[in-house]
Scaffold this motif. Sequence first.
Motif, mmCIF file in Angstrom:
data_model
loop_
_atom_site.group_PDB
_atom_site.id
_atom_site.type_symbol
_atom_site.label_atom_id
_atom_site.label_comp_id
_atom_site.label_asym_id
_atom_site.label_seq_id
_atom_site.Cartn_x
_atom_site.Cartn_y
_atom_site.Cartn_z
ATOM 1 N N UNK A 130 0.809 -1.215 0.000
ATOM 2 C CA UNK A 130 0.000 0.000 0.000
ATOM 3 C C UNK A 130 0.844 1.267 0.000
ATOM 4 N N UNK A 131 2.138 1.141 0.218
ATOM 5 C CA UNK A 131 3.032 2.301 0.208
ATOM 6 C C UNK A 131 3.573 2.603 -1.194
ATOM 7 N N UNK A 132 3.180 1.818 -2.167
ATOM 8 C CA UNK A 132 3.618 2.045 -3.537
ATOM 9 C C UNK A 132 4.405 0.872 -4.076
ATOM 10 N N UNK A 133 4.341 0.690 -5.381
ATOM 11 C CA UNK A 133 5.058 -0.402 -6.038
ATOM 12 C C UNK A 133 6.487 0.003 -6.328
ATOM 13 N N UNK A 134 7.406 -0.896 -6.061
ATOM 14 C CA UNK A 134 8.814 -0.622 -6.307
ATOM 15 C C UNK A 134 9.182 -0.827 -7.761
ATOM 16 N N UNK A 135 10.026 0.060 -8.279
ATOM 17 C CA UNK A 135 10.573 -0.075 -9.628
ATOM 18 C C UNK A 135 12.073 -0.249 -9.532
ATOM 19 N N UNK A 136 12.620 -1.091 -10.374
ATOM 20 C CA UNK A 136 14.062 -1.315 -10.412
ATOM 21 C C UNK A 136 14.795 -0.004 -10.688
ATOM 22 N N UNK A 137 16.022 0.086 -10.193
ATOM 23 C CA UNK A 137 16.837 1.264 -10.481
ATOM 24 C C UNK A 137 17.157 1.383 -11.955
ATOM 25 N N UNK A 138 16.951 0.318 -12.724
ATOM 26 C CA UNK A 138 17.223 0.376 -14.153
ATOM 27 C C UNK A 138 16.053 0.953 -14.943
ATOM 28 N N UNK A 139 14.941 1.249 -14.258
ATOM 29 C CA UNK A 139 13.836 1.942 -14.896
ATOM 30 C C UNK A 139 13.095 1.094 -15.908
ATOM 31 N N UNK A 196 19.920 0.348 -1.561
ATOM 32 C CA UNK A 196 21.343 0.054 -1.769
ATOM 33 C C UNK A 196 21.746 0.340 -3.209
ATOM 34 N N UNK A 197 20.960 -0.148 -4.156
ATOM 35 C CA UNK A 197 21.315 0.024 -5.569
ATOM 36 C C UNK A 197 21.329 1.491 -5.973
ATOM 37 N N UNK A 198 20.471 2.299 -5.364
ATOM 38 C CA UNK A 198 20.417 3.723 -5.677
ATOM 39 C C UNK A 198 21.472 4.529 -4.933
ATOM 40 N N UNK A 199 22.231 3.878 -4.059
ATOM 41 C CA UNK A 199 23.294 4.572 -3.350
ATOM 42 C C UNK A 199 22.817 5.397 -2.182
ATOM 43 N N UNK A 200 21.625 5.118 -1.622
ATOM 44 C CA UNK A 200 21.127 5.866 -0.479
ATOM 45 C C UNK A 200 21.725 5.361 0.831
ATOM 46 N N UNK A 201 22.083 4.103 0.888
ATOM 47 C CA UNK A 201 22.752 3.509 2.042
ATOM 48 C C UNK A 201 23.812 2.542 1.529
ATOM 49 N N UNK A 202 24.706 2.130 2.416
ATOM 50 C CA UNK A 202 25.779 1.216 2.027
ATOM 51 C C UNK A 202 25.334 -0.241 2.058
ATOM 52 N N UNK A 203 24.436 -0.572 2.979
ATOM 53 C CA UNK A 203 23.897 -1.930 3.013
ATOM 54 C C UNK A 203 22.505 -1.876 3.611
ATOM 55 N N UNK A 204 21.773 -2.967 3.448
ATOM 56 C CA UNK A 204 20.423 -3.044 3.992
ATOM 57 C C UNK A 204 20.112 -4.482 4.355
ATOM 58 N N UNK A 205 19.251 -4.626 5.344
ATOM 59 C CA UNK A 205 18.733 -5.936 5.714
ATOM 60 C C UNK A 205 17.401 -6.170 5.029
ATOM 61 N N UNK A 213 12.937 -16.333 -1.524
ATOM 62 C CA UNK A 213 13.795 -15.679 -2.512
ATOM 63 C C UNK A 213 13.828 -14.175 -2.360
ATOM 64 N N UNK A 214 13.248 -13.666 -1.275
ATOM 65 C CA UNK A 214 13.096 -12.222 -1.113
ATOM 66 C C UNK A 214 14.401 -11.478 -0.890
ATOM 67 N N UNK A 215 15.467 -12.193 -0.603
ATOM 68 C CA UNK A 215 16.777 -11.558 -0.494
ATOM 69 C C UNK A 215 17.623 -11.730 -1.738
ATOM 70 N N UNK A 216 17.088 -12.467 -2.731
ATOM 71 C CA UNK A 216 17.857 -12.747 -3.946
ATOM 72 C C UNK A 216 17.221 -12.150 -5.194
ATOM 73 N N UNK A 217 15.909 -12.290 -5.343
ATOM 74 C CA UNK A 217 15.243 -11.734 -6.524
ATOM 75 C C UNK A 217 15.406 -10.214 -6.608
ATOM 76 N N UNK A 218 15.216 -9.443 -5.522
ATOM 77 C CA UNK A 218 15.437 -7.993 -5.633
ATOM 78 C C UNK A 218 16.887 -7.636 -5.944
ATOM 79 N N UNK A 219 17.820 -8.419 -5.450
ATOM 80 C CA UNK A 219 19.224 -8.176 -5.791
ATOM 81 C C UNK A 219 19.439 -8.360 -7.287
ATOM 82 N N UNK A 248 21.055 -9.944 3.478
ATOM 83 C CA UNK A 248 21.897 -8.747 3.412
ATOM 84 C C UNK A 248 22.036 -8.311 1.956
ATOM 85 N N UNK A 249 21.847 -7.006 1.711
ATOM 86 C CA UNK A 249 22.072 -6.409 0.391
ATOM 87 C C UNK A 249 23.251 -5.454 0.447
ATOM 88 N N UNK A 250 24.163 -5.580 -0.508
ATOM 89 C CA UNK A 250 25.270 -4.647 -0.678
ATOM 90 C C UNK A 250 25.550 -4.526 -2.177
#
Length: 614
Positions: free
Chosen positions: A134-143, A159-168, A174-180, A212-214
Amino acid sequence: MSERIGTVPELRSAYRSGATTPVDQVERVLAGLAGRDGGPVWISTVPAAELRARAEELTRRHDPAALPLYGIPFAVKDNIDVAGMVTTAGCPDFGYRAAKDAPVVRRLRDAGALLVGKTNLDQFATGLTGSRSPYGSGESVFGGGLVSGGSSSGSAVAVAAGQVSFALGTDTAGSGRVPAALNGIVGLKPTRGLLSTAGVVPACRSLDCVSVFTTEVAGAVDVLHAARGVSPADPWGRALPARRASADVPATLRLGVPRPEDLDFFGDEGQADRFAVGVRRLTALVADALSVPLDDYFAAGDLLYQGPWVAERLVALGDFVRAHPGSVLPVTRAVLETGRRYDAVDAFRGQHRLRELRARVDRRWQEIDVLVVPTVGTTFTLDEIAEDPIGRNAVLGRYTQFANLLDLAAVTVPNGFTEGGRPASLTLIGPAFSDLTLARLAAALTTATEPTPVDAHPAGTGTVAAAVPGGGPVPGPAPAELLIAVVGRHLAGESRNGELTGRGATLVGAARTAPLYRLYRMDTPDDEGLPGLVRAAPTGPPGLPIDVELWRLPTSAVGALLAGVPAPLSLGWVRLHDGRDVLGFLCEAYAVGPQVEDISATGGWRAWRRAARR
């Protein structure tokens, strides 16, 4: 426009050399968050005053060398508790204010990391698309409308957009692998229990793990070491055995490669080609490569949503869903409600079936040390997911959803781009507690030079699929080629990319420069602008890492390419973040006077274009 936050290794080096401080970095973080609180990436953020106070305390009271994650900004998925902040799990009416940090968050803060905020997710961590919130659909940084992947959508994009260095994130299916994969970064899915799941809203408690995402493997390992530990509040926790505390050398490993008949790319030839090239790179690093059937893995994965494990989601959420049906998204509710079909007999039948499959898979680890699979077989846009939200979600989980059921560790790494410009990715999988060995191989893979396949058959019938055992002829030796770094209009999909592809260039993948450069936008008659990469002068603004693409070009085509490069651009040596020097497009310094726009802070040409469209 905000600057990209450095990686874990970059910031650690900068802090210890005195080049920057946590106070400086917090201002960069806050600039990057301006106007974004509550958007598709962030659900809530730490108040600016609190974040500044924490940074000031670190700067004043602590030695950068004494804390492993000193001053490193990070985010957590909003199904993980942070003291004093509301945990929503992607459902506002479910939200509660956490009384204390989840143990994994507390360990990271004790290690010196700076918590920035909580990120968006597929509601109740149920989904792999990033579009169920409900907070909005995510779009890849590749647009291009490409889904961000989920359920840890916000964490990966931050992480991919460079807003933080890592994220949990978390990872059940697969929720830690598909978004990566869909954002071109690293996703580490540890062995279940290494990172405590206490203080995490359960999806399937017996399968959940924190991920972990980096942007680089080394940083993910640093975070894993700082965050792992058994918590008294977590009955699912497990310690890393002493014999697994060191990693095996890649050159000693036996690699399992799926049989061609077990690979399904759902008609996506670009992803099939990229996987074959990735396998070629891996086989050059290991001792041996063996063909492996995937039927037992897939059979185990099918149990997650077509078996009684879907009922486990109702243990924590069933009462809320029954009492507040209107608070739950229809697609999320539909998935959860399927759990009511199963009874205790089904649960035991499923456990027995899984035990049989695990026994067979466990025996496979006597023959191989690591299994490589595509992270996703294909990619989708938000519109495509909307057409078939459940069916296409299952497609995204084809190569991920069996891992936790079979008690496996995994790490996902980028694997270049398809010819159509979509990100590709590989996942390395191993038995429980093989995390560090997987990470070491992943690190070697991400720094290895990519081979270019060439058909050894005069008839031209061979393809890069020959990299897969049993998949066809073995390619012959590659011709003389050069690696070229491109930064702007020669990028894949940009207006001058045809000058590369028309001369036989092939895309290797994304990379970053060393923090030695500034990027400028010069005016052009067509108003598109011409990006210029300039090595930073000692007396001017400091250099920053800039996103580039690496292309492999036949040496016979270099002269023709150079002849068409307009002044003030030229080809010169560009230093990459990993220390390599490659040929690349540079701009002469005379062309970037005060009147020229400095876009270095965005991190790259595509990032500047996205920011300019806002």
